[in-house]
Write a protein that holds these residues in place. Structure first.
Motif, short mmCIF file in Angstrom:
data_model
loop_
_atom_site.label_atom_id
_atom_site.label_comp_id
_atom_site.label_asym_id
_atom_site.label_seq_id
_atom_site.Cartn_x
_atom_site.Cartn_y
_atom_site.Cartn_z
N ALA A 98 1.06 -1.51 -0.08
CA ALA A 98 -0.12 -0.29 -0.02
C ALA A 98 0.81 1.65 0.04
O ALA A 98 0.87 2.27 1.06
CB ALA A 98 -0.63 -0.03 1.17
N MET B 60 -0.04 4.93 1.15
CA MET B 60 -1.12 5.09 2.67
C MET B 60 0.45 4.80 3.30
O MET B 60 0.57 5.77 4.15
CB MET B 60 -1.85 3.90 2.87
N GLU C 259 2.10 8.27 3.33
CA GLU C 259 1.15 9.09 4.28
C GLU C 259 2.37 9.04 5.52
O GLU C 259 1.88 9.67 5.99
CB GLU C 259 0.36 9.09 3.81
N THR D 104 -5.31 3.95 7.28
CA THR D 104 -6.47 4.46 6.76
C THR D 104 -6.58 5.89 6.66
O THR D 104 -5.56 6.28 7.80
CB THR D 104 -7.86 4.37 7.39
N PRO D 105 -6.41 6.66 5.77
CA PRO D 105 -6.56 8.47 5.83
C PRO D 105 -6.75 8.84 6.84
O PRO D 105 -6.33 9.75 7.21
CB PRO D 105 -7.11 8.56 4.94
N SER E 34 -9.85 11.94 1.01
CA SER E 34 -9.91 10.40 1.10
C SER E 34 -9.45 9.65 -0.17
O SER E 34 -8.90 10.14 -0.74
CB SER E 34 -11.83 10.41 0.95
N ARG E 35 -9.68 7.77 -0.09
CA ARG E 35 -9.10 7.43 -1.01
C ARG E 35 -10.18 7.88 -2.50
O ARG E 35 -9.07 7.39 -3.69
CB ARG E 35 -9.32 6.22 -1.07
N ASP E 36 -11.25 8.35 -2.38
CA ASP E 36 -12.04 8.30 -3.31
C ASP E 36 -11.70 9.90 -3.79
O ASP E 36 -12.20 10.40 -5.06
CB ASP E 36 -13.49 8.52 -3.49
#
Length: 140
Positions: A35, A38, A41, A99-100, A118-120
């Motif tokens: 990943a 993430m 980040e 996760t974000p 967000s992921r989207d």
């Protein structure tokens, strides 16, 4: 109100315990192939962290295992616990640090607004209302 974010731009400094820093840096490196977004980040968050001894962590700062009450922009309230990926369970409000939202929360303090993408691709934010004592959190 201070503002913490996982998006580029001016960001407040976060506080992370030496134990969380070591574990989270190792976790992020281990996830670089699985990943990468993430993991990178989380590594970026660790780069901006002020590291302190676990015993000297200020009250009200989100650490691994903390239960956090967050306030949405719509006035909603949610209680979540920040955990390692292997302990995540959305039905029990246990959110992974990978996760974000989880990455945005680590090291932030009560009263801060945290923002993330967000992921989207949507820009989201919540206010940290309260941070409760640590619960059990283990590295998977």
């Amino acid at each position: 109100m201070q503002h913490a974010t996982t998006r580029p731009g001016p960001r407040s400094r976060i506080v992370v315990s030496d134990a969380d820093y070591d574990r989270l840096t190792g976790l992020a490196r281990a996830y670089l192939e699985r990943a990468p977004a993430m993991a990178e980040e989380l590594l970026a968050e660790m780069d901006r962290a002020r590291i302190t001894r676990a015993a000297a962590m200020p009250a009200g700062v989100v650490q691994m295992g903390s239960t956090v009450t967050i306030l949405g922009n719509d006035g909603s309230t949610q209680r979540i616990t920040l955990v390692y990926p292997g302990e995540a369970d959305i039905t029990e409000s246990r959110i992974s640090v990978l996760t974000p939202l989880g990455t945005a929360l680590i090291g932030a303090a009560a009263g801060q607004v945290v923002s993330w993408r967000s992921r989207d691709g949507r820009d989201l934010s919540v206010t940290i209302d309260a941070v409760e004592a640590l619960s059990s959190a283990r590295l998977p």
